[in-house]
Design a protein around this motif. Structure first.
Motif, PDB file in Angstrom:
ATOM      1  N   LYS A   1      56.557  69.785  12.184  1.00 55.83           N
ATOM      2  CA  LYS A   1      56.762  70.928  11.279  1.00 55.83           C
ATOM      3  C   LYS A   1      57.906  70.559  10.174  1.00 55.83           C
ATOM      4  N   LEU A   2      58.755  70.135  10.531  1.00 57.69           N
ATOM      5  CA  LEU A   2      60.071  69.445   9.802  1.00 57.69           C
ATOM      6  C   LEU A   2      59.281  68.557   8.928  1.00 57.69           C
TER       7      LEU A   2
ATOM      8  N   GLY B   1      58.711  67.735   4.503  1.00 55.56           N
ATOM      9  CA  GLY B   1      59.511  66.837   3.916  1.00 55.56           C
ATOM     10  C   GLY B   1      61.039  66.273   4.301  1.00 55.56           C
ATOM     11  N   TYR B   2      61.228  66.790   5.511  1.00 55.51           N
ATOM     12  CA  TYR B   2      62.425  66.351   6.284  1.00 55.51           C
ATOM     13  C   TYR B   2      62.377  65.184   6.995  1.00 55.51           C
ATOM     14  N   VAL B   3      63.419  64.280   6.848  1.00 58.55           N
ATOM     15  CA  VAL B   3      63.406  63.055   7.202  1.00 58.55           C
ATOM     16  C   VAL B   3      64.347  63.046   8.340  1.00 58.55           C
ATOM     17  N   HIS B   4      64.046  62.166   9.391  1.00 57.27           N
ATOM     18  CA  HIS B   4      65.008  62.078  10.604  1.00 57.27           C
ATOM     19  C   HIS B   4      66.140  61.246   9.985  1.00 57.27           C
ATOM     20  N   SER B   5      67.545  61.595  10.378  1.00 62.64           N
ATOM     21  CA  SER B   5      68.865  61.029   9.679  1.00 62.64           C
ATOM     22  C   SER B   5      69.575  60.555  10.981  1.00 62.64           C
ATOM     23  N   ARG B   6      69.730  61.499  11.715  1.00 67.61           N
ATOM     24  CA  ARG B   6      70.765  61.121  12.931  1.00 67.61           C
ATOM     25  C   ARG B   6      70.239  61.679  14.349  1.00 67.61           C
ATOM     26  N   THR B   7      70.881  61.131  15.273  1.00 66.79           N
ATOM     27  CA  THR B   7      70.698  61.579  16.691  1.00 66.79           C
ATOM     28  C   THR B   7      72.088  61.536  17.547  1.00 66.79           C
TER      29      THR B   7
END
Length: 289
Positions: free
Chosen positions: A113-114, A118-124
């Motif tokens: 859903k994210l 348009g959300y992009v994975h940035s950190r873990t």
């Protein structure tokens, strides 16, 4: 859409617990703590038709907004979830700073859903546990002459933390208002906020707490000019020892996987990775002339 007040805390806590049933790592909300956070302004909650909400942290001078994945009543229309994800982007655009939404790596549906918006994975961030025989063998550190642990007031803790992390990626300097808010929480215990002093100078610090799911090391650090001398290891051992004395059978903490030094440090102590929290980022739109 309305902004929640401290009087909404019981309803919000109930909705949060219903929404997160079965989620990895979720701990039931304490109403008094939630009420306190809403009172101090540490937390903003936006409620949608009393069936869904967005939990938003935005401290003064912050360079980004941090949100938890939206909470929705199990019987609420799925469109509410999408509306709150979109509303978070509106907040980012209005404040002209990026936002990040956190979600466990096990929630594939929510991750998709994210991404769709348009959300992009940035950190873990890894959630790490110390338990079993390793915790059983944990003892208090032996302190050389001139070393001691002392409780510290909010202003001193703030200075230590901002010094320790000032060059860390994504770090926003905390304000005294934020730390004073933590110190004023209903279950505040000064013994949970300590610094290691070496010949009268504070060099490292920690904050801890006992929750329903065991012990937590919330904050830990060494001031930059003193890093690499073993002070952080001593502070962590003291933190774990104090929690062990309270009878916990598991201690947990979080670490940014981009901080490889800290990750290896915790592994050497005996912490093991349990699961990951992912951050998905949205960058605000900018006007072009």
């Amino acid at each position: 859409m309305r902004t929640a007040t401290p009087e909404d805390a019981p309803h919000i806590a109930h909705l949060m617990d219903l929404s997160r049933d079965g989620w990895t790592g979720y701990t039931p909300v304490k109403v008094k703590e939630l009420e306190h956070s809403l009172t101090t302004g540490e937390l903003q909650v936006y409620v949608l038709e009393d069936s869904a909400l967005l939990e938003c942290y935005h401290r003064e001078n912050a360079t980004q907004i941090i949100c938890m994945y939206p909470y929705c009543h199990p019987q609420a229309p799925k469109s509410m979830e999408d509306d709150l994800i979109a509303f978070a982007k509106q907040q980012s655009n209005a404040r002209h700073i990026p936002l990040e939404i956190s979600v466990p790596h096990t929630r594939e549906r929510e991750i998709q859903k994210l991404i769709a918006q348009g959300y992009v994975h940035s950190r873990t961030f890894y959630r790490m546990f110390l338990q079993g025989e390793v915790l059983h063998k944990m003892t208090a550190p032996e302190l050389p002459a001139g070393w001691s642990f002392r409780t510290v007031k909010a202003a001193e803790f703030l200075n230590l933390h901002n010094n320790a992390f000032r060059t860390h990626y994504g770090f926003s300097a905390m304000t005294l208002k934020t730390v004073e808010g933590w110190y004023s929480e209903p279950d505040f215990d000064p013994e949970d906020w300590q610094a290691l002093f070496v010949h009268g100078k504070p060099v490292a610090y920690f904050s801890i707490g006992k929750q329903e799911d065991g012990g937590h090391v919330y904050l830990l650090g060494t001031i930059q000019e003193m890093q690499g001398k073993g002070y952080g290891r001593t502070a962590l051992r003291q933190a774990c020892h104090l929690l062990k004395q309270r009878g916990v059978d598991r201690i947990q903490l979080g670490v940014d996987t981009g901080n490889e030094h800290a990750l290896e440090f915790y592994k050497r102590i005996g912490f093991e990775v349990a699961y990951a929290n992912l951050r998905y980022r949205y960058e605000p739109k900018t006007l072009t002339l």
